[in-house]
Design a protein around this motif. Structure first.
Motif, PDB file in Angstrom:
ATOM      1  N   PHE A 184      -6.349 -13.283   5.914  1.00 24.41           N
ATOM      2  CA  PHE A 184      -6.197 -11.839   6.111  1.00 24.41           C
ATOM      3  C   PHE A 184      -7.476 -11.274   6.743  1.00 24.41           C
ATOM      4  O   PHE A 184      -7.930 -10.180   6.414  1.00 24.41           O
ATOM      5  CB  PHE A 184      -5.918 -11.134   4.774  1.00 24.41           C
ATOM      6  CG  PHE A 184      -4.830 -10.089   4.842  1.00 24.41           C
ATOM      7  CD1 PHE A 184      -5.021  -8.914   5.542  1.00 24.41           C
ATOM      8  CD2 PHE A 184      -3.609 -10.278   4.208  1.00 24.41           C
ATOM      9  CE1 PHE A 184      -4.037  -7.947   5.599  1.00 24.41           C
ATOM     10  CE2 PHE A 184      -2.612  -9.319   4.262  1.00 24.41           C
ATOM     11  CZ  PHE A 184      -2.827  -8.151   4.955  1.00 24.41           C
ATOM     12  N   GLY A 225      -0.313   5.786   7.141  1.00 29.39           N
ATOM     13  CA  GLY A 225      -1.427   4.887   6.796  1.00 29.39           C
ATOM     14  C   GLY A 225      -1.675   4.820   5.301  1.00 29.39           C
ATOM     15  O   GLY A 225      -1.423   5.789   4.569  1.00 29.39           O
ATOM     16  N   GLU A 244       0.839  -1.199   0.000  1.00 27.21           N
ATOM     17  CA  GLU A 244       0.000   0.000   0.000  1.00 27.21           C
ATOM     18  C   GLU A 244       0.876   1.251   0.000  1.00 27.21           C
ATOM     19  O   GLU A 244       1.976   1.243   0.566  1.00 27.21           O
ATOM     20  CB  GLU A 244      -0.943   0.006   1.213  1.00 27.21           C
ATOM     21  CG  GLU A 244      -0.218  -0.099   2.545  1.00 27.21           C
ATOM     22  CD  GLU A 244      -1.147  -0.425   3.708  1.00 27.21           C
ATOM     23  OE1 GLU A 244      -2.279  -0.898   3.467  1.00 27.21           O
ATOM     24  OE2 GLU A 244      -0.745  -0.207   4.853  1.00 27.21           O
TER      25      GLU A 244
HETATM   26  C1  OOG Z   1      -4.134  -3.416   8.935  1.00 27.21           C
HETATM   27  C2  OOG Z   1      -2.962  -2.500   8.776  1.00 27.21           C
HETATM   28  C3  OOG Z   1      -3.382  -1.203   8.212  1.00 27.21           C
HETATM   29  C4  OOG Z   1      -2.751   0.862   7.019  1.00 27.21           C
HETATM   30  O1  OOG Z   1      -1.905   1.595   6.522  1.00 27.21           O
HETATM   31  O2  OOG Z   1      -3.950   1.117   6.964  1.00 27.21           O
HETATM   32  C5  OOG Z   1      -2.293  -0.361   7.683  1.00 27.21           C
HETATM   33  C6  OOG Z   1      -4.389  -4.196   7.690  1.00 27.21           C
HETATM   34  O3  OOG Z   1      -4.927  -3.651   6.714  1.00 27.21           O
HETATM   35  O4  OOG Z   1      -4.051  -5.394   7.682  1.00 27.21           O
HETATM   36  O5  OOG Z   1      -1.110  -0.595   7.726  1.00 27.21           O
END
Ligand code: OOG
Ligand code: MG
Length: 257
Positions: A143, A227, A101
């Protein structure tokens, strides 16, 4: 509830990269505070084994992320030096079902602590901002987790990479930064910095406030990942992931065995 025993079990799954059932289906009545305690115990085990705390990460700060995992509030986790990639290459070895991400990271020159923090305190303490990618990897089957499970599992942290070019914090309106993520040339996610709590600086504010509840702080030299701006996408062997951050360059991440 024996939080130490639960943390020991989770830690074993983290270091061996093996899936486990959600804690919440096996231990009735675990609270969010218990989950942060479990997270802390697991991270102490990594640190006792020689790893260093290099910063913090906020998670579930965008609607896109909250929707994709069905958990509707921000969480935080620890960043350890062993999670940081020195090159934009990630090996699938030691990961279960990784996803990537796009994020914006802040790097700090001054300490930030307390629950009465404002964006201007964050700007004063920030040395620079850097585009980043995070590779998350839940230790839970499919997940799939609840708020309590994901907090205990250090907010699914696995790896992260910070781009080489840093930017002055005032130079760019971070909420306006458009992000395009491609997998093997195909556009798979798009978003903008504003997806993160309206402005990524708010994520840092929230991080400091949440830390103050457990008597911790953002220390000079630390990084905070604010995030995921978009949903995370699964990565596979030989994928080429490119993320462009408008006005802030591009990260080209290769994936291998
Ligand atoms: C939780 C971790 C979330 C983000 O940047 O939103 C995260 C997940 O999605 O497994 O790192
Ligand atoms: Mg993240």
């Amino acid at each position: 509830m024996n939080l130490q025993a639960i943390a020991d079990e989770l830690y074993r799954h983290q270091i061996s990269a093996t899936e486990l059932e959600k804690l919440t289906v096996r231990y009735d009545g675990l609270s969010v505070d218990d989950a942060y305690e479990i997270q802390q115990i697991c991270m102490s085990q990594y640190m006792n084994a020689g790893q260093k705390l290099v910063g913090w990460k906020m998670g579930l700060t965008s609607k896109a992320k909250q929707r994709s995992v069905g958990v509707e509030e921000p969480i935080f986790g620890h960043l350890l030096d062993g999670m940081e990639l020195y090159e934009p290459h990630v090996s699938l070895t030691g990961l279960i079902h990784p996803r990537v991400e796009p994020e914006l990271a802040f790097i700090f020159k001054h300490r930030l602590e307390g629950d009465r923090i404002l964006p201007r305190d964050v700007w004063l303490a920030t040395e620079c901002v850097v585009p980043a990618v995070e590779i998350i990897d839940s230790r839970y089957k499919n997940f799939s987790f609840t708020l309590v499970d994901v907090v205990a599992d250090n907010a699914s942290s696995a790896k992260f990479y910070l781009a080489e070019q840093a930017y002055a914090p005032y130079q760019i309106a971070l909420d306006q930064v458009g992000v395009v993520m491609r997998r093997n040339g195909e556009v798979v996610q798009t978003g903008a910095g504003a997806a993160v709590l309206g402005h990524p600086v708010r994520s840092v504010v929230e991080q400091v406030r949440m830390l103050s509840r457990i008597g911790k702080a953002v220390e000079p030299g630390m990084v905070v990942l604010t995030g995921g701006i978009t949903e995370a996408i699964y990565i596979h062997d030989r994928d080429q992931i490119s993320v462009s951050f408008e006005g802030m360059g591009e990260i080209e991440l290769s994936v291998g065995q």
